[in-house]
Design a protein around this motif. Structure first.
Motif, PDB file in Angstrom:
ATOM      1  N   HIS A  17       0.853  -1.188   0.000  1.00 23.84           N
ATOM      2  CA  HIS A  17       0.000   0.000   0.000  1.00 23.84           C
ATOM      3  C   HIS A  17       0.894   1.244   0.000  1.00 23.84           C
ATOM      4  CE1 HIS A  17      -3.288   2.682   1.010  1.00 23.84           C
ATOM      5  NE2 HIS A  17      -4.141   1.658   0.922  1.00 23.84           N
ATOM      6  N   PHE A  18       0.587   2.207  -0.870  1.00 25.79           N
ATOM      7  CA  PHE A  18       1.364   3.442  -0.934  1.00 25.79           C
ATOM      8  C   PHE A  18       1.245   4.247   0.366  1.00 25.79           C
ATOM      9  CE2 PHE A  18       1.996   4.307  -5.770  1.00 25.79           C
ATOM     10  CZ  PHE A  18       2.484   3.011  -5.922  1.00 25.79           C
ATOM     11  N   GLN A  19       0.021   4.272   0.910  1.00 22.47           N
ATOM     12  CA  GLN A  19      -0.214   5.062   2.112  1.00 22.47           C
ATOM     13  C   GLN A  19       0.607   4.526   3.281  1.00 22.47           C
ATOM     14  OE1 GLN A  19      -2.069   7.890   2.544  1.00 22.47           O
ATOM     15  NE2 GLN A  19      -1.354   7.940   4.672  1.00 22.47           N
ATOM     16  N   LYS A  20       0.610   3.206   3.442  1.00 23.94           N
ATOM     17  CA  LYS A  20       1.379   2.611   4.537  1.00 23.94           C
ATOM     18  C   LYS A  20       2.878   2.851   4.346  1.00 23.94           C
ATOM     19  CE  LYS A  20      -1.952  -1.025   5.646  1.00 23.94           C
ATOM     20  NZ  LYS A  20      -2.218  -2.489   5.705  1.00 23.94           N
ATOM     21  N   ALA A  21       3.335   2.805   3.077  1.00 20.55           N
ATOM     22  CA  ALA A  21       4.743   3.092   2.789  1.00 20.55           C
ATOM     23  C   ALA A  21       5.074   4.533   3.154  1.00 20.55           C
ATOM     24  CB  ALA A  21       5.056   2.826   1.323  1.00 20.55           C
ATOM     25  N   ALA A  22       4.158   5.449   2.849  1.00 17.74           N
ATOM     26  CA  ALA A  22       4.371   6.859   3.170  1.00 17.74           C
ATOM     27  C   ALA A  22       4.471   7.063   4.677  1.00 17.74           C
ATOM     28  CB  ALA A  22       3.243   7.708   2.595  1.00 17.74           C
ATOM     29  N   GLU A  23       3.609   6.351   5.423  1.00 14.60           N
ATOM     30  CA  GLU A  23       3.638   6.472   6.881  1.00 14.60           C
ATOM     31  C   GLU A  23       4.949   5.933   7.454  1.00 14.60           C
ATOM     32  OE1 GLU A  23       0.164   4.409   8.114  1.00 14.60           O
ATOM     33  OE2 GLU A  23      -1.238   5.959   7.417  1.00 14.60           O
ATOM     34  N   GLU A  24       5.401   4.791   6.948  1.00 10.37           N
ATOM     35  CA  GLU A  24       6.647   4.203   7.456  1.00 10.37           C
ATOM     36  C   GLU A  24       7.847   5.083   7.144  1.00 10.37           C
ATOM     37  OE1 GLU A  24       9.171   0.682   5.789  1.00 10.37           O
ATOM     38  OE2 GLU A  24       7.719  -0.186   7.197  1.00 10.37           O
ATOM     39  N   LEU A  25       7.870   5.619   5.928  1.00 11.28           N
ATOM     40  CA  LEU A  25       9.006   6.441   5.493  1.00 11.28           C
ATOM     41  C   LEU A  25       8.874   7.896   5.926  1.00 11.28           C
ATOM     42  CD1 LEU A  25       9.371   5.008   1.881  1.00 11.28           C
ATOM     43  CD2 LEU A  25      10.795   4.470   3.860  1.00 11.28           C
ATOM     44  N   GLN A  26       7.721   8.224   6.489  1.00 14.79           N
ATOM     45  CA  GLN A  26       7.441   9.603   6.907  1.00 14.79           C
ATOM     46  C   GLN A  26       7.511  10.571   5.725  1.00 14.79           C
ATOM     47  OE1 GLN A  26      10.158  10.307  10.230  1.00 14.79           O
ATOM     48  NE2 GLN A  26       8.674   9.439  11.664  1.00 14.79           N
ATOM     49  N   TYR A  27       6.892  10.135   4.617  1.00  9.28           N
ATOM     50  CA  TYR A  27       6.751  10.971   3.435  1.00  9.28           C
ATOM     51  C   TYR A  27       5.284  11.355   3.274  1.00  9.28           C
ATOM     52  CZ  TYR A  27      11.360   9.407   1.673  1.00  9.28           C
ATOM     53  OH  TYR A  27      12.693   9.152   1.515  1.00  9.28           O
ATOM     54  N   ALA A  28       5.056  12.406   2.529  1.00  7.18           N
ATOM     55  CA  ALA A  28       3.686  12.723   2.102  1.00  7.18           C
ATOM     56  C   ALA A  28       3.285  11.682   1.054  1.00  7.18           C
ATOM     57  CB  ALA A  28       3.623  14.126   1.521  1.00  7.18           C
ATOM     58  N   PRO A  29       2.010  11.260   1.025  1.00  7.18           N
ATOM     59  CA  PRO A  29       1.570  10.276   0.016  1.00  7.18           C
ATOM     60  C   PRO A  29       1.905  10.702  -1.403  1.00  7.18           C
ATOM     61  CG  PRO A  29      -0.110  10.559   1.692  1.00  7.18           C
ATOM     62  CD  PRO A  29       0.932  11.610   1.968  1.00  7.18           C
ATOM     63  N   SER A  30       1.814  11.992  -1.664  1.00 11.82           N
ATOM     64  CA  SER A  30       2.125  12.469  -3.008  1.00 11.82           C
ATOM     65  C   SER A  30       3.600  12.258  -3.362  1.00 11.82           C
ATOM     66  CB  SER A  30       1.785  13.961  -3.115  1.00 11.82           C
ATOM     67  OG  SER A  30       2.521  14.712  -2.141  1.00 11.82           O
ATOM     68  N   THR A  31       4.459  12.317  -2.354  1.00 13.15           N
ATOM     69  CA  THR A  31       5.891  12.097  -2.598  1.00 13.15           C
ATOM     70  C   THR A  31       6.148  10.654  -2.996  1.00 13.15           C
ATOM     71  OG1 THR A  31       6.503  13.810  -0.997  1.00 13.15           O
ATOM     72  CG2 THR A  31       8.191  12.188  -1.562  1.00 13.15           C
ATOM     73  N   VAL A  32       5.490   9.734  -2.315  1.00 15.54           N
ATOM     74  CA  VAL A  32       5.629   8.319  -2.661  1.00 15.54           C
ATOM     75  C   VAL A  32       5.142   8.083  -4.084  1.00 15.54           C
ATOM     76  CG1 VAL A  32       4.802   5.990  -2.151  1.00 15.54           C
ATOM     77  CG2 VAL A  32       5.472   7.530  -0.283  1.00 15.54           C
ATOM     78  N   THR A  33       3.985   8.613  -4.409  1.00 14.15           N
ATOM     79  CA  THR A  33       3.429   8.433  -5.759  1.00 14.15           C
ATOM     80  C   THR A  33       4.368   8.998  -6.814  1.00 14.15           C
ATOM     81  OG1 THR A  33       1.160   8.558  -4.917  1.00 14.15           O
ATOM     82  CG2 THR A  33       1.480   8.970  -7.272  1.00 14.15           C
ATOM     83  N   LEU A  34       4.910  10.190  -6.567  1.00 17.18           N
ATOM     84  CA  LEU A  34       5.806  10.831  -7.521  1.00 17.18           C
ATOM     85  C   LEU A  34       7.092  10.003  -7.719  1.00 17.18           C
ATOM     86  CD1 LEU A  34       6.442  13.249  -9.331  1.00 17.18           C
ATOM     87  CD2 LEU A  34       7.401  14.408  -7.313  1.00 17.18           C
ATOM     88  N   GLN A  35       7.639   9.480  -6.629  1.00 12.76           N
ATOM     89  CA  GLN A  35       8.867   8.686  -6.744  1.00 12.76           C
ATOM     90  C   GLN A  35       8.624   7.407  -7.546  1.00 12.76           C
ATOM     91  OE1 GLN A  35      10.813   7.936  -3.021  1.00 12.76           O
ATOM     92  NE2 GLN A  35      11.150  10.102  -2.566  1.00 12.76           N
ATOM     93  N   ILE A  36       7.511   6.752  -7.324  1.00 22.05           N
ATOM     94  CA  ILE A  36       7.191   5.529  -8.071  1.00 22.05           C
ATOM     95  C   ILE A  36       6.974   5.862  -9.550  1.00 22.05           C
ATOM     96  CG2 ILE A  36       5.565   3.628  -8.356  1.00 22.05           C
ATOM     97  CD1 ILE A  36       7.409   3.412  -5.901  1.00 22.05           C
ATOM     98  N   GLN A  37       6.289   6.950  -9.825  1.00 23.72           N
ATOM     99  CA  GLN A  37       6.060   7.340 -11.224  1.00 23.72           C
ATOM    100  C   GLN A  37       7.385   7.628 -11.931  1.00 23.72           C
ATOM    101  OE1 GLN A  37       3.382  10.672 -10.769  1.00 23.72           O
ATOM    102  NE2 GLN A  37       1.527   9.378 -10.808  1.00 23.72           N
ATOM    103  N   ARG A  38       8.287   8.312 -11.258  1.00 23.32           N
ATOM    104  CA  ARG A  38       9.587   8.611 -11.858  1.00 23.32           C
ATOM    105  C   ARG A  38      10.410   7.342 -12.072  1.00 23.32           C
ATOM    106  NH1 ARG A  38      11.432  14.060  -8.451  1.00 23.32           N
ATOM    107  NH2 ARG A  38      10.117  15.532  -9.630  1.00 23.32           N
ATOM    108  N   LEU A  39      10.309   6.416 -11.119  1.00 24.71           N
ATOM    109  CA  LEU A  39      11.041   5.151 -11.258  1.00 24.71           C
ATOM    110  C   LEU A  39      10.506   4.357 -12.443  1.00 24.71           C
ATOM    111  CD1 LEU A  39      13.202   3.252 -10.052  1.00 24.71           C
ATOM    112  CD2 LEU A  39      11.426   2.306  -8.556  1.00 24.71           C
ATOM    113  N   GLU A  40       9.189   4.321 -12.596  1.00 23.85           N
ATOM    114  CA  GLU A  40       8.584   3.614 -13.733  1.00 23.85           C
ATOM    115  C   GLU A  40       8.969   4.287 -15.045  1.00 23.85           C
ATOM    116  OE1 GLU A  40       4.513   1.601 -11.996  1.00 23.85           O
ATOM    117  OE2 GLU A  40       4.487   3.762 -12.428  1.00 23.85           O
ATOM    118  N   ALA A  41       8.991   5.606 -15.055  1.00 25.85           N
ATOM    119  CA  ALA A  41       9.366   6.330 -16.271  1.00 25.85           C
ATOM    120  C   ALA A  41      10.821   6.075 -16.626  1.00 25.85           C
ATOM    121  CB  ALA A  41       9.115   7.831 -16.080  1.00 25.85           C
ATOM    122  N   ASP A  42      11.677   6.005 -15.593  1.00 30.59           N
ATOM    123  CA  ASP A  42      13.090   5.768 -15.830  1.00 30.59           C
ATOM    124  C   ASP A  42      13.317   4.376 -16.405  1.00 30.59           C
ATOM    125  OD1 ASP A  42      15.869   6.065 -15.753  1.00 30.59           O
ATOM    126  OD2 ASP A  42      16.004   5.300 -13.712  1.00 30.59           O
TER     127      ASP A  42
END
Length: 306
Positions: A17-42
C-alpha cells in the motif's frame, strides 16, 4: 533510479500500500506516488497495477523488488561497516613486535583489545626491529613495537620502555648466589645469544666492545624460549632481556650485569598517524596506556601487567 526511490519502492511492495509506505518512510503520500512514477518512467515499465486503493506488483516489479531488497541490504551493511571503521569498531590492523615483548608483555593487551573490538581484523606478526621498521616505512605494517628505527627511514618513534640485558642461568649455577654478574665472571663459559640481526644481540656485542673484553665464546640461538630451555638443561648461560616472566621459579634466574649497563629503548614506530585507521590508533593508545614512557619508569609495561 536512485536509492531513495528504490527504498520507497521496496516499502510499497512489502507493505502492499502506498499510504502505509508513506507512513513508514514519513513521506507525504504524493511524494511516494511521484517517486514511483519517476522510477517507472526511468525504467520504461509499469511496476504496479492499481486496484482501487491497493497496488498489485507486476512481474517486472517482483524481479526489481528482489534485486532492490538485496541492494538496500548491501547499502545498509556498507553504511554500518564504514561507521564501524570510523569509530574504531571495525577495519583492519597490521602490526608487528619483537620478542620477547610480543609474547610476554603485549599479548594480554592485544587479547583484551580483540575481546572489546571483535569486528576488527587484526594481524600481529613477530619479527626483528630492522625488518619491522622497513615494513612500516613501506606501508606493509601500520605500526610496530621495536627499537628506534634508523633516521633515514624518517619514521616516528614513541618510547615505551627501557630494557636491560642480564644473564640467565640455572638456580644451582655457581654464579647464581651473586646479586650481579661481572663481564669477567663469564670467562670460559659458552654463552647463548640471539642471531646477529636481533637488537639484543647487537646490544650485547656493542656493550661488550665498550668494555674491551670478550669473556666467552657464543652460540647463536634464534629463540629466547629455546635459550631458556637449553639453560634449563644445564647448557651454560644465556644473554636475555630482564623479564621476570622468563625466569622459572626454583629453576632459572636472571642476574643483572655489574660492570656494564646494556640498555635499549623500545617503542611504537609509525609513519604518520594521519594515515592510520581509528582501530590502529586505539590499539596504540592501549599499548601506551599500560605504562609511562621509558624515561619515567624502568619497566612500565611489566609493572602495569603484574
Amino acid at each position: 533510479m536512485d536509492l531513495r526511490a528504490l527504498k520507497t519502492f521496496e516499502a510499497c511492495v512489502r507493505l502492499g500500500h502506498f499510504q502505509k509506505a508513506a507512513e513508514e518512510l514519513q513521506y507525504a503520500p504524493s511524494t511516494v506516488t511521484l517517486q514511483i512514477q519517476r522510477l517507472e518512467a526511468d525504467l520504461g515499465v509499469s511496476l504496479f497495477v492499481r486496484d482501487g486503493k491497493r497496488v498489485i506488483v507486476t512481474e517486472a516489479g517482483r524481479w526489481l523488488h528482489h534485486e532492490a531488497s538485496a541492494l538496500l541490504k548491501s547499502v545498509r551493511s556498507m553504511r554500518q561497516t564504514v561507521s564501524d571503521i570510523a569509530e574504531g569498531d571495525g577495519g583492519t590492523i597490521r602490526f608487528a613486535a619483537i620478542e620477547p615483548i610480543a609474547s610476554q608483555k603485549l599479548a594480554p593487551v592485544v587479547a583484551n583489545f580483540c575481546r572489546t573490538h571483535p569486528k576488527v581484523q587484526l594481524t600481529m606478526e613477530v619479527s626483528g626491529s630492522k625488518s619491522i621498521a622497513e615494513r612500516v616505512r613501506s606501508g606493509e605494517l601500520d605500526f610496530g613495537v621495536c627499537s628506534a628505527p634508523s633516521a633515514n627511514l624518517m619514521l616516528e618513534f614513541e618510547p615505551l620502555v627501557e630494557e636491560k640485558l642480564g644473564v640467565m642461568m640455572r638456580a644451582d649455577h655457581p654464579l647464581a648466589n651473586r646479586n650481579n654478574i661481572a663481564t669477567g665472571d663469564l670467562a670460559g663459559l659458552t654463552v647463548l645469544v640471539k642471531e646477529p640481526t636481533c637488537i639484543y644481540r647487537e646490544l650485547w656485542e656493542r656493550t661488550v666492545c665498550l668494555t674491551g673484553k670478550n669473556p666467552s665464546s657464543c652460540n647463536e640461538v634464534g629463540s629466547f624460549f629455546v635459550i631458556q630451555q637449553m639453560v634449563k638443561e644445564a647448557y651454560s648461560v644465556g644473554i636475555v632481556p630482564m623479564y621476570g616472566s622468563l625466569e622459572l621459579e626454583g629453576s632459572l634466574i636472571i642476574r643483572p650485569f655489574a660492570d656494564m649497563n646494556p640498555v635499549v629503548a623500545l617503542g611504537i614506530v609509525y609513519k604518520d598517524k594521519a594515515f592510520l585507521g581509528k582501530a590502529s590508533l586505539l590499539l596504540m593508545d592501549a599499548i601506551q596506556a599500560v605504562g609511562l614512557t621509558a624515561k619515567n619508569s624502568g619497566h612500565p609495561i611489566r609493572d602495569a601487567l603484574k
